[in-house]
Scaffold this motif. Structure first.
Motif, PDB file in Angstrom:
ATOM      1  N   UNK A   1      39.906  35.910  48.817  1.00  0.00           N
ATOM      2  CA  UNK A   1      41.346  35.972  48.704  1.00  0.00           C
ATOM      3  C   UNK A   1      41.932  36.689  49.908  1.00  0.00           C
ATOM      4  N   UNK A   2      43.242  36.724  49.977  1.00  0.00           N
ATOM      5  CA  UNK A   2      43.906  37.332  51.135  1.00  0.00           C
ATOM      6  C   UNK A   2      43.862  38.854  51.143  1.00  0.00           C
TER       7      UNK A   2
ATOM      8  N   UNK B   1      45.107  44.939  40.202  1.00  0.00           N
ATOM      9  CA  UNK B   1      45.156  43.837  41.151  1.00  0.00           C
ATOM     10  C   UNK B   1      44.690  42.571  40.442  1.00  0.00           C
ATOM     11  N   UNK B   2      45.446  41.520  40.634  1.00  0.00           N
ATOM     12  CA  UNK B   2      45.109  40.257  39.988  1.00  0.00           C
ATOM     13  C   UNK B   2      44.515  39.281  40.991  1.00  0.00           C
ATOM     14  N   UNK B   3      43.567  38.495  40.528  1.00  0.00           N
ATOM     15  CA  UNK B   3      42.926  37.478  41.351  1.00  0.00           C
ATOM     16  C   UNK B   3      42.920  36.164  40.579  1.00  0.00           C
ATOM     17  N   UNK B   4      43.490  35.134  41.182  1.00  0.00           N
ATOM     18  CA  UNK B   4      43.593  33.820  40.546  1.00  0.00           C
ATOM     19  C   UNK B   4      42.915  32.781  41.430  1.00  0.00           C
TER      20      UNK B   4
ATOM     21  N   UNK C   1      45.915  36.561  45.378  1.00  0.00           N
ATOM     22  CA  UNK C   1      45.866  37.922  44.868  1.00  0.00           C
ATOM     23  C   UNK C   1      47.278  38.490  44.776  1.00  0.00           C
ATOM     24  N   UNK C   2      47.468  39.300  43.754  1.00  0.00           N
ATOM     25  CA  UNK C   2      48.729  40.011  43.588  1.00  0.00           C
ATOM     26  C   UNK C   2      48.438  41.449  43.229  1.00  0.00           C
ATOM     27  N   UNK C   3      49.166  42.418  43.762  1.00  0.00           N
ATOM     28  CA  UNK C   3      50.130  42.255  44.838  1.00  0.00           C
ATOM     29  C   UNK C   3      49.425  42.109  46.191  1.00  0.00           C
ATOM     30  N   UNK C   4      50.164  41.742  47.185  1.00  0.00           N
ATOM     31  CA  UNK C   4      49.566  41.645  48.522  1.00  0.00           C
ATOM     32  C   UNK C   4      49.434  43.027  49.146  1.00  0.00           C
ATOM     33  N   UNK C   5      50.313  43.908  48.791  1.00  0.00           N
ATOM     34  CA  UNK C   5      50.247  45.288  49.246  1.00  0.00           C
ATOM     35  C   UNK C   5      51.041  46.171  48.289  1.00  0.00           C
TER      36      UNK C   5
END
Lengths: 113, 112
Positions: free
Chosen positions: A105-106, A21-24, A6-10
């Motif tokens: 994801x994180x 927010x992106x999820x790959x 995931x991006x960004x983390x924070x």
């Protein structure tokens, strides 16, 4: 199994702005989910995002506030629009693989000031 | 709608103590049951799951859970906890055709 990033983390955002927010995922999956986890609380499902169809939103969540894209079988985005401090939370992406197992994801830790 | 309750918000144990975390769900039918764990600073990961068959299921890291249909329960157990088991534990239920429903979580603190 599946590995999810995931991006960004924070991020720290100002009230009234939007964050995408992106999820790959490292493999092709049909079902992807977006959850919210508020501090000290459990996971709340925001929406289910299946490729090729509109996202399905849970009660209390609307597309105007949380638009979702799912352009292919490995990627999705969640936008948190017109943010307020109440949107401060951890946003999690997950995928469902065989036997209903979900991989998460994180997370993206969002703080709205 | 399905709901999931977890008996304890925060459990504090010493190392080597036995652990049991309670989980109850609201209604029956065919359910799939899960325990997820979230270690500090890490993402959620699956500990164990129950679909059918033997109601006592074994997961990773020495954890097990017992499905008791008559009690709508799926309690998590470990005979001897370690400091590294300190984490947040979430019970989850999935009915056929429905989405996952997660419990509120139980924070476990294991004292060295």
């Amino acid at each position: 199994s599946a590995v999810i990033s995931q991006k960004p983390s924070r991020d720290i955002c100002q009230r009234g702005t939007s964050l995408t927010i992106q999820c790959q995922v490292d493999s092709q999956v049909t079902m992807m989910f977006w959850y919210r986890q508020q501090p000290g609380q459990s996971l709340t499902l925001i929406a289910t995002a299946n490729q090729g169809s509109e996202a399905t939103y849970e009660s209390g969540f609307v597309i105007d506030k949380f638009p979702i894209s799912r352009p292919n079988l490995t990627f999705s985005t969640l936008t948190v629009s017109n943010m307020s401090p109440e949107d401060s939370s951890i946003y999690l992406c997950s995928v469902e693989v065989a036997d209903y197992e979900q991989y998460f994801g994180p997370g993206t830790r969002l703080t709205v000031t | 709608a399905q709901s999931v309750s977890q008996h304890n918000h925060h459990v504090i144990l010493s190392e080597a103590a036995s652990l049991e975390l309670g989980c109850n769900y609201s209604y029956g039918g065919t359910v799939n049951l899960f325990w997820y764990v979230q270690y500090p600073g890490q993402h959620l990961q699956l500990l164990l799951k129950y679909f059918s068959g033997d109601p006592l299921v074994k997961g990773i890291k020495g954890f097990e859970a017992e499905f008791i249909k008559s009690k709508f329960s799926f309690n998590l157990r470990k005979p001897s906890v370690q400091w590294s088991d300190t984490a947040e534990y979430f019970c989850a239920v999935k009915n056929y055709g429905q989405n996952f429903v997660f419990g509120p979580g139980t924070r476990l603190s294991v004292l060295p």
